[in-house]
Each structure stands twice: as structure tokens, then as C-alpha cells.
Motif scaffolding. Structure first.
Motif, PDB file in Angstrom:
ATOM      1  N   ARG A 102      10.289 -21.214  21.692  1.00 47.30           N
ATOM      2  CA  ARG A 102       9.431 -22.420  21.563  1.00 47.30           C
ATOM      3  C   ARG A 102       9.481 -23.192  20.101  1.00 47.30           C
ATOM      4  N   TYR A 103       9.289 -22.299  19.066  1.00 44.06           N
ATOM      5  CA  TYR A 103       9.416 -22.674  17.681  1.00 44.06           C
ATOM      6  C   TYR A 103       9.824 -21.458  16.884  1.00 44.06           C
ATOM      7  N   TYR A 104      10.214 -21.813  15.700  1.00 42.76           N
ATOM      8  CA  TYR A 104      10.478 -20.873  14.648  1.00 42.76           C
ATOM      9  C   TYR A 104       9.689 -21.072  13.214  1.00 42.76           C
ATOM     10  N   GLY A 105       9.938 -19.832  12.476  1.00 40.00           N
ATOM     11  CA  GLY A 105       9.318 -19.921  11.183  1.00 40.00           C
ATOM     12  C   GLY A 105       9.979 -18.880  10.521  1.00 40.00           C
ATOM     13  N   ILE A 106       9.402 -18.712   8.985  1.00 43.54           N
ATOM     14  CA  ILE A 106       9.908 -17.622   8.261  1.00 43.54           C
ATOM     15  C   ILE A 106       8.834 -16.684   7.957  1.00 43.54           C
ATOM     16  N   SER A 107       9.012 -15.424   7.542  1.00 40.36           N
ATOM     17  CA  SER A 107       8.254 -14.388   7.009  1.00 40.36           C
ATOM     18  C   SER A 107       8.635 -14.279   5.432  1.00 40.36           C
ATOM     19  N   SER A 108       8.085 -14.865   4.542  1.00 35.68           N
ATOM     20  CA  SER A 108       8.716 -14.650   3.012  1.00 35.68           C
ATOM     21  C   SER A 108       7.634 -14.978   1.962  1.00 35.68           C
ATOM     22  N   ILE A 109       7.543 -14.151   1.091  1.00 35.05           N
ATOM     23  CA  ILE A 109       6.543 -14.651  -0.061  1.00 35.05           C
ATOM     24  C   ILE A 109       7.229 -15.235  -1.264  1.00 35.05           C
ATOM     25  N   ARG A 110       8.521 -15.685  -1.057  1.00 35.53           N
ATOM     26  CA  ARG A 110       9.250 -16.401  -2.297  1.00 35.53           C
ATOM     27  C   ARG A 110       9.285 -17.964  -2.442  1.00 35.53           C
ATOM     28  N   PRO A 111       8.455 -18.422  -3.205  1.00 35.49           N
ATOM     29  CA  PRO A 111       8.304 -19.921  -3.479  1.00 35.49           C
ATOM     30  C   PRO A 111       9.791 -20.586  -3.406  1.00 35.49           C
ATOM     31  N   ASN A 112      10.773 -20.162  -3.898  1.00 27.44           N
ATOM     32  CA  ASN A 112      11.952 -20.797  -3.977  1.00 27.44           C
ATOM     33  C   ASN A 112      12.714 -20.980  -2.428  1.00 27.44           C
ATOM     34  N   VAL A 113      12.342 -19.921  -1.745  1.00 29.15           N
ATOM     35  CA  VAL A 113      13.029 -19.932  -0.466  1.00 29.15           C
ATOM     36  C   VAL A 113      12.118 -20.800   0.627  1.00 29.15           C
ATOM     37  N   ILE A 114      10.876 -20.751   0.418  1.00 30.22           N
ATOM     38  CA  ILE A 114       9.722 -21.487   1.135  1.00 30.22           C
ATOM     39  C   ILE A 114      10.162 -22.860   0.859  1.00 30.22           C
ATOM     40  N   ARG A 115      10.198 -23.385  -0.527  1.00 30.16           N
ATOM     41  CA  ARG A 115      10.612 -24.762  -0.626  1.00 30.16           C
ATOM     42  C   ARG A 115      11.862 -25.284   0.131  1.00 30.16           C
ATOM     43  N   GLU A 116      12.725 -24.208   0.358  1.00 35.43           N
ATOM     44  CA  GLU A 116      14.182 -24.832   0.805  1.00 35.43           C
ATOM     45  C   GLU A 116      13.908 -25.119   2.376  1.00 35.43           C
ATOM     46  N   TYR A 117      13.154 -24.182   2.871  1.00 29.51           N
ATOM     47  CA  TYR A 117      12.807 -24.324   4.335  1.00 29.51           C
ATOM     48  C   TYR A 117      11.820 -25.437   4.628  1.00 29.51           C
ATOM     49  N   VAL A 118      11.090 -25.852   3.767  1.00 29.38           N
ATOM     50  CA  VAL A 118      10.182 -26.931   4.114  1.00 29.38           C
ATOM     51  C   VAL A 118      10.935 -28.121   3.990  1.00 29.38           C
ATOM     52  N   LYS A 119      11.884 -28.184   2.853  1.00 26.78           N
ATOM     53  CA  LYS A 119      12.840 -29.482   2.823  1.00 26.78           C
ATOM     54  C   LYS A 119      13.851 -29.567   3.858  1.00 26.78           C
ATOM     55  N   ARG A 120      14.299 -28.345   4.503  1.00 26.50           N
ATOM     56  CA  ARG A 120      15.555 -28.648   5.377  1.00 26.50           C
ATOM     57  C   ARG A 120      15.476 -27.998   6.867  1.00 26.50           C
ATOM     58  N   SER A 121      14.331 -27.753   7.272  1.00 32.90           N
ATOM     59  CA  SER A 121      14.014 -27.075   8.421  1.00 32.90           C
ATOM     60  C   SER A 121      12.816 -27.739   9.102  1.00 32.90           C
ATOM     61  N   GLN A 122      12.526 -27.303  10.430  1.00 34.74           N
ATOM     62  CA  GLN A 122      11.543 -27.859  11.360  1.00 34.74           C
ATOM     63  C   GLN A 122      10.826 -26.338  11.458  1.00 34.74           C
ATOM     64  N   ILE A 123      10.546 -25.483  10.486  1.00 39.46           N
ATOM     65  CA  ILE A 123       9.524 -24.527  10.736  1.00 39.46           C
ATOM     66  C   ILE A 123       8.157 -24.988  10.965  1.00 39.46           C
ATOM     67  N   VAL A 124       7.549 -24.222  11.729  1.00 40.13           N
ATOM     68  CA  VAL A 124       6.007 -24.405  11.937  1.00 40.13           C
ATOM     69  C   VAL A 124       5.325 -23.624  11.158  1.00 40.13           C
ATOM     70  N   SER A 125       5.976 -22.394  10.465  1.00 40.73           N
ATOM     71  CA  SER A 125       4.862 -21.154  10.092  1.00 40.73           C
ATOM     72  C   SER A 125       5.544 -20.779   9.003  1.00 40.73           C
ATOM     73  N   VAL A 126       4.869 -20.227   8.227  1.00 40.95           N
ATOM     74  CA  VAL A 126       5.436 -19.174   7.194  1.00 40.95           C
ATOM     75  C   VAL A 126       4.432 -17.897   6.958  1.00 40.95           C
ATOM     76  N   MET A 127       4.977 -16.833   7.288  1.00 39.75           N
ATOM     77  CA  MET A 127       4.193 -15.552   7.146  1.00 39.75           C
ATOM     78  C   MET A 127       4.130 -15.053   5.789  1.00 39.75           C
ATOM     79  N   MET A 128       3.119 -14.755   5.054  1.00 39.79           N
ATOM     80  CA  MET A 128       3.273 -14.363   3.785  1.00 39.79           C
ATOM     81  C   MET A 128       1.887 -13.526   3.287  1.00 39.79           C
ATOM     82  N   GLN A 129       2.105 -12.542   2.317  1.00 37.75           N
ATOM     83  CA  GLN A 129       1.059 -11.806   1.744  1.00 37.75           C
ATOM     84  C   GLN A 129       0.246 -12.802   1.263  1.00 37.75           C
TER      85      GLN A 129
END
Length: 299
Positions: free
Chosen positions: A145-172
Motif C-alpha cells: 500500500r505504501y513504502y518508506g525507509i529505515s535510516s538514520i542518515r540525514p543525507n539519505v533521508i533528504r534524497e528520499y524526501v526530494k525524490r520519492s513518495q515515502i510516507v515514513s522514515v524509521m529512525m533511532q
């Protein structure tokens, strides 16, 4: 139990959710009862991964909720490919592998769709467009139904925010790991992407385990925070309740994902929602205990 929509999705998930990684597959009957107890008491989001116990964790979750699929929100992860000899795993975010791996997860979970499929890691060297294409294909096929990423890396998170339709980020995120507060939490909130916060108890250090060095904090600094969450200035709450309420206080956080292994841990997790929330003064007090840590890498 309280519920919030996960990012822009229509998934309304419990603000306390069940991280299944800690479940003991050696005693599946007890773990299945625990999962169902959690469901009956209001937890509806259950998070696993194909990596955990080489898929046995997914099998356990699938068995627990057989016949109850409509009552649960199931999430799993992909990207870590087990070697044929079982000696370990290798990172593989390729489209071909994701499209193949989802079939195994669906089979083990005994379902024909996943509510949330997450990339279990990620680096800037990944073929990000190819990875996103795989998730979009699976959405069109109705397998996720939806997809997201599990990451603590700000540079990776920024890329997915800019380029994808993620609805979530799992992080510590915890009182001993406040790195997400620097920029990431506000970024995700501003883009309507939900945060699934894991590690809220900092490997149990904030729930009674002996103090030790943690990230850039010394044992003495860890003890200072441990004493604070048990301080009578924050009345009628256990250390666990105080600690997780701090995590949930940030509006970017949709749910705290807790590793639950026992009935006692489940009951304490459920107590978090029924306890009085932290006041603004209490949050400020907790924030002043230590200088917040920041990411040294992956900025």
C-alpha cells in the motif's frame, strides 16, 4: 490507545507499536499469544523484516495474525540479502531483488499485500531511482500500500524526501540519541512524512539496565539522564513511560516502535498512553540535562 495517520497515508496506526525483532522464535506459542494480546489491547502496527531470524520472524507474525489480517497494519523491510550459505547478508537495494524479495515476505506473512514496505537501510551510492521504481511497481500491483525507509542518515533521508513518495522514515531517537532533532524531524514534519521512532529506551539503558558509555555520552552522563527520568519532579511515571513520552512529544513522531518480549513489557508499553503527558516544563527540563548529540557522518 491513541492513533495517528502515518504521514500522508491513510494508515491510522497506534502511537505505541510493536517491534517484532525481539520475539523469541524458540518459543513461538508464547510469542504468538503476546502478539495477540497486544492486538486485543489496541496496538495495531506490527513491524518486522525479512532479515530477522532469516525470515522466521515474518513467519511467526504471519501465523499469529492468520485470519485477522484486516485488524492489523503489517510492515516489513527489504534490502539485506542473506547469502546462500547463511553466513551473513549483503546490501542489495536493486529493483530486481526487491521485486523478488517481496514474494518471500508475502508468503511468510501469509498475506497478499503489505501495508508498509520499508527499505532496510540505504546509502547515497545506491541506485535510488531504481529502488523507488521497484516500490512504485509494487504499489501499482497492489502488493504494497505504501513504502518508506529505515535510516538514520540525514543525507539519505533528504534524497528520499526530494525524490520519492515515502510516507515514513524509521529512525533511532531517544533522550540519549537526539541527533534527529538537529534537522531531520522538522524536515519530515514539514513534508508530511511520519517518523517511526525506534531505540527509544537506548538499548534498555533508560529502562533499568546498568549504565555504560552510549554514543558520545560517558557513563556518568548516561547515569544523569537515568536518574532524571526516575526523578520525583516527574511524578507517577516509570522511567520507561517518561522516556517514551519524550520521544512522542515531537509532532513529527507518529509512533514509538518498542521491542516487546514479555507480558510485563507489553503492559508497561500500554501504560505510556494512559499516563499524563509530559508538560512543556518537563520537556525543557529533560532537554537541558545534556548537550544534544549531532551526526558526525552522513550529513
Amino acid at each position: 490507545m491513541q492513533y495517528k495517520h502515518l504521514g500522508r497515508s491513510d494508515l491510522k496506526i497506534s502511537t505505541i507499536s510493536f517491534g517484532c525483532m525481539s520475539l523469541a522464535t524458540a518459543t513461538p506459542g508464547e510469542s504468538i499469544r503476546l502478539l495477540n494480546d497486544a492486538l486485543h489491547q489496541g496496538i495495531n502496527y506490527f513491524d518486522t523484516a525479512d532479515l530477522y531470524d532469516q525470515g522466521e520472524n515474518e513467519k511467526l507474525v504471519g501465523k499469529a495474525f492468520l485470519g485477522k489480517r484486516h485488524q492489523v497494519i503489517l510492515a516489513t523491510k527489504v534490502g539485506n540479502q542473506w547469502r546462500p550459505d547463511g553466513s551473513g547478508w549483503d546490501w542489495n537495494p536493486r529493483k530486481e531483488y526487491i521485486l523478488q524479495a517481496v514474494e518471500g515476505s508475502l508468503q511468510r506473512l501469509q498475506t497478499d499485500y503489505l501495508d508498509l514496505y520499508q527499505l532496510h537501510g540505504g546509502t547515497l551510492d545506491d541506485p535510488i531511482d531504481e529502488t523507488m521504481e521497484a516500490f512504485e511497481i509494487l504499489k501499482k500491483q497492489g502488493k504494497i500500500r505504501y513504502y518508506g525507509i529505515s535510516s538514520i542518515r540525514p543525507n539519505v533521508i533528504r534524497e528520499y524526501v526530494k525524490r520519492s513518495q515515502i510516507v515514513s522514515v524509521m529512525m533511532q531517537y531517544s533522550l540519549l540519541d537526539r541527533r534527529p532533532e538537529e534537522t531531520v524531524l522538522d524536515l519530515l514534519q514539514g513534508n508530511q512524512i511520519g517518523v517511526l521512532a525506534r531505540g527509544g529506551l537506548a538499548q534498555g539503558l533508560l529502562a533499568g539496565k546498568p549504565a555504560k558509555n552510549y554514543l558520545n555520552y560517558s557513563e556518568a552522563e548516561v547515569k544523569k539522564v537515568v536518574e532524571a527520568v526516575k526523578n520525583p519532579l516527574i511524578p507517577n511515571r516509570t522511567a520507561t513511560v517518561t522516556t517514551i513520552q519524550y520521544v512522542l512529544d515531537h509532532p513529527a513522531v507518529t509512533s514509538a516502535v518498542l521491542g516487546i518480549r514479555t507480558t510485563n513489557q507489553l503492559q508497561e508499553a500500554l501504560h505510556i498512553n494512559s499516563s499524563e503527558v509530559l508538560s512543556k516544563e518537563e520537556v525543557r527540563y529533560l532537554k537541558k540535562l545534556l548537550v544534544p548529540n549531532k551526526y558526525e557522518q552522513h550529513r
